[in-house]
Motif scaffolding. Structure first.
Motif, PDB file in Angstrom:
ATOM      1  N   ARG A  48      -9.129   7.928   0.114  1.00 33.65           N
ATOM      2  CA  ARG A  48      -9.146   8.433   1.491  1.00 33.65           C
ATOM      3  C   ARG A  48      -9.886   9.766   1.556  1.00 33.65           C
ATOM      4  O   ARG A  48     -10.648  10.016   2.503  1.00 33.65           O
ATOM      5  CB  ARG A  48      -7.717   8.580   2.026  1.00 33.65           C
ATOM      6  N   ARG A  72       2.390   4.960  -0.309  1.00 28.74           N
ATOM      7  CA  ARG A  72       1.853   6.248   0.098  1.00 28.74           C
ATOM      8  C   ARG A  72       2.299   7.342  -0.876  1.00 28.74           C
ATOM      9  O   ARG A  72       3.164   7.125  -1.727  1.00 28.74           O
ATOM     10  CB  ARG A  72       2.318   6.587   1.522  1.00 28.74           C
ATOM     11  N   ALA A  89      -0.782   4.401  -5.220  1.00 24.17           N
ATOM     12  CA  ALA A  89      -0.610   5.504  -4.274  1.00 24.17           C
ATOM     13  C   ALA A  89      -1.579   6.636  -4.592  1.00 24.17           C
ATOM     14  O   ALA A  89      -2.206   7.214  -3.688  1.00 24.17           O
ATOM     15  CB  ALA A  89       0.830   6.007  -4.304  1.00 24.17           C
ATOM     16  N   GLN A 147       5.882   8.111  -1.606  1.00 22.49           N
ATOM     17  CA  GLN A 147       6.622   7.218  -2.492  1.00 22.49           C
ATOM     18  C   GLN A 147       6.360   7.499  -3.970  1.00 22.49           C
ATOM     19  O   GLN A 147       6.861   6.771  -4.828  1.00 22.49           O
ATOM     20  CB  GLN A 147       6.257   5.756  -2.175  1.00 22.49           C
ATOM     21  N   ALA A 157      -4.897   7.510  -2.130  1.00 26.86           N
ATOM     22  CA  ALA A 157      -5.025   8.847  -1.544  1.00 26.86           C
ATOM     23  C   ALA A 157      -6.358   9.486  -1.930  1.00 26.86           C
ATOM     24  O   ALA A 157      -7.011  10.135  -1.105  1.00 26.86           O
ATOM     25  CB  ALA A 157      -3.867   9.729  -2.001  1.00 26.86           C
ATOM     26  N   GLN A 194       0.844  -1.184   0.000  1.00 21.89           N
ATOM     27  CA  GLN A 194       0.000   0.000   0.000  1.00 21.89           C
ATOM     28  C   GLN A 194       0.887   1.244   0.000  1.00 21.89           C
ATOM     29  O   GLN A 194       1.083   1.901   1.017  1.00 21.89           O
ATOM     30  CB  GLN A 194      -0.934  -0.001   1.211  1.00 21.89           C
TER      31      GLN A 194
END
Length: 579
Positions: free
Chosen positions: A255, A42, A248, A45, A252, A40
């Motif tokens: 979220r 982020r 990634a 990265q 995001a 997973q």
């Protein structure tokens, strides 16, 4: 069509934190993931944009336009990737200081695909000849194949920036700058960015350029992460492979949507689709949000979808989302009628494509809608496991056809079309696309010759072994894994999607009971050793008119079942066969 179930090999390695259950570790290992940071990734990265070719020239154009107050016109495309890319560009450029940003999108029936000369002619109303400073056109999710349109814009004195991710042809359009990670020699490590991902990366680089120049000295640096909800939706909708970089970006964006921080338009689309934003997954984008956004471009005008994504008024956004929802319902009706026509055409063919007699399928109906042929090609490809092209008149009663091609794993469909063009110059007017999906246009009189040429190219380029359809499974679940903890861990372990397949399991079950729901779906009650209570399952579209066997081999996904309670789970059946 007979399906073979093949179980993925998985050898768990690496140090995993305790909260990651062994089941999820096994699923990751089957996808080549050996450590949490790769499972997973982020935002920290993310690959830096520096390696993108053409970036400096693009930033020169954009920063100059912002400094001089030039009008910037973002030209989108009529699918979900193009719509989200357009909204991302408009919102992002305004955040970075552009004072005059407008947008346009071609009408499928009027302008055809992309930046065409016809669209340039219409855009001249907004961008008059001789305007000073000269306007800047920015294409998103298209442009690499729009040679005539780019040339027409340049002839008017407009500056041209092409941002795209589609594979280029042998020559590039005469733009002032081109940013596309799939250009020959481009050093950007990931070739999987969607169109919305490309323009997001351009915005990241532009922000860095402006910050170095002191543009934000008296103000906060704009937070471009506010655009990631749009990036996530476009990336998932366009079915590009979810490599680490795309995961990634998508994670995001999810979220933000789960936290209620998405733009008003996307939150409204989630609402009208009947999905719970708090536990939204990539599959919800693919099967609920994206189809409603795509529907506008398929049947009407994608301007409606872009307007929804650009709205900051929740009430206005809900109204626009409601209209998109209604258009999508109409699209489903059109699609079902076209699929019925396709079934009739397939039944009339000599031999049975599903039985392996033909390596490729080509379909056409004079009454089909050009905006929906891609869905017909996709559904036919899934049913027959054959590369498929579906055609419709570009406009009702017209002699020009628009086709959508869909492929099976192992066959690059754009390369197939390129081979047809090389072998038969002039047969196809234009084409473009990806490994798994492509589009083309040709005169109706050329269709019989194309059908033969397409079938020949597929036979030459396709390994016949790939015509044997198979399902990749993550194996069986242990009895203690049929619970909510594991269902939630699998849901949240993604984002799953193209190139990073959602976990799918298989096993043999006893069918304790069944009933038909909604005329086409099959509700099952299943038993398996070690699990004391019956398991609920649903097989969407699974009713064949005959009762299922009392013992069946199922491929299934494990999912939460909030309708039955906070700890309930159900199996989503993808394939059912008598054991």
């Amino acid at each position: 069509m007979t399906l073979r179930i093949r179980r993925r090999a998985a050898e768990v390695a690496g140090a995993w934190p305790e909260h990651v259950p062994p089941l999820l570790r096994r699923v990751y290992a089957a996808r080549g993931i050996t450590e949490p940071a790769l499972a997973q990734p982020r935002l920290a990265q993310l690959l830096p944009p520096d390696a993108l070719g053409g970036l400096e020239a693009a930033l020169d154009l954009l920063s100059d336009a912002i400094a001089r107050g030039s009008r910037i016109l973002v030209v989108g495309d009529f699918d979900a990737d193009g719509a989200t890319a357009c909204a991302t560009a408009v919102r992002g450029l305004r955040m970075l200081g552009a004072r005059d940003v407008r947008h346009a999108v071609p009408n499928r029936q009027v302008h055809g695909y992309g930046l065409s000369p016809a669209l340039v002619e219409d855009l001249a109303v907004h961008l008059p000849d001789g305007a000073a400073p000269p306007p800047l056109l920015v294409t998103v999710d298209h442009g690499i194949a729009c040679h005539a349109g780019v040339a027409a814009a340049r002839a008017r004195g407009w500056r041209m920036l092409v941002t795209d991710h589609h594979l280029p042809g042998p020559a590039l359009p005469p733009a002032d700058a081109i940013v596309n990670p799939n250009l020959a020699g481009d050093a950007f490590p990931s070739k999987c960015l969607a169109g919305v991902g490309v323009i997001f990366y351009v915005l990241l680089a532009l922000r860095a350029r402006l910050r170095r120049g002191g543009a934000f000295a008296d103000a906060a640096v704009p937070d471009l992460s506010a655009l990631l909800d749009l990036v996530a939706v476009g990336t998932v909708a366009d079915l590009v492979p979810l490599d680490a970089n795309n995961r990634a970006l998508v994670a995001a964006g999810l979220r933000r949507l789960r936290a209620g921080q998405g733009c008003a338009g996307l939150q409204a689309l989630v609402e009208v689709a009947g999905r719970d934003a708090a536990c939204l997954a990539a599959a919800d984008i693919a099967f609920a949000v994206a189809p409603r956004l795509n529907a506008a471009g398929r049947l009407e005008d994608m301007s409606l979808g872009i307007e929804c994504l650009l709205s900051d008024d929740p009430a206005v956004a809900r109204g626009l989302a409601g209209r998109l929802h209604a258009i999508n319902a109409e699209r489903r009706g059109v699609q079902q009628a076209m699929l019925a026509d396709a079934e009739t055409a397939l039944a009339a063919l000599d031999g049975d494509p599903a039985g392996g007699g033909d390596a490729a399928v080509c379909l056409f109906h004079p009454d089909w809608h050009a905006g929906v042929v891609g869905l017909v090609a996709s559904k036919t490809k899934e049913r027959l496991h054959r590369p498929t092209v579906a055609f419709a008149p570009s406009e009702p009663g017209g002699e020009s056809l628009r086709g959508s091609a869909r492929s099976i794993p192992g066959l690059h469909i754009r390369d197939v079309l390129a081979a047809v063009v090389r072998a038969h110059p002039g047969l196809i007017d234009r084409f473009g696309g990806h490994a798994m999906a492509a589009g083309l246009s040709l005169p109706r009189a050329h269709l019989p010759a194309f059908e033969r040429a397409f079938a020949d190219a597929v036979r030459q380029m396709l390994d016949p072994a790939l015509l044997a359809a198979e399902i990749l499974s993550d194996g069986p679940l242990s009895p203690h894994e049929f619970d909510r903890r594991h269902a939630d861990a699998l849901r949240d372990g993604g984002p799953w999607g193209q190139g990073f397949a959602e976990p799918l399991f298989d096993d043999v079950f006893d069918v304790a009971g069944w009933r038909v729901v909604g005329e086409r779906h099959l509700r099952l009650s299943l038993r398996i050793g070690g699990v004391p209570a019956p398991l609920n399952a649903i097989h969407f579209g699974g009713w064949t008119g005959e009762a299922p066997a009392t013992r069946c081999h199922l491929c299934f996904r494990l999912a939460a079942d909030d309708y039955r309670g906070p700890q309930a789970v159900q199996l989503i059946v993808e394939h059912l066969a008598a054991a």
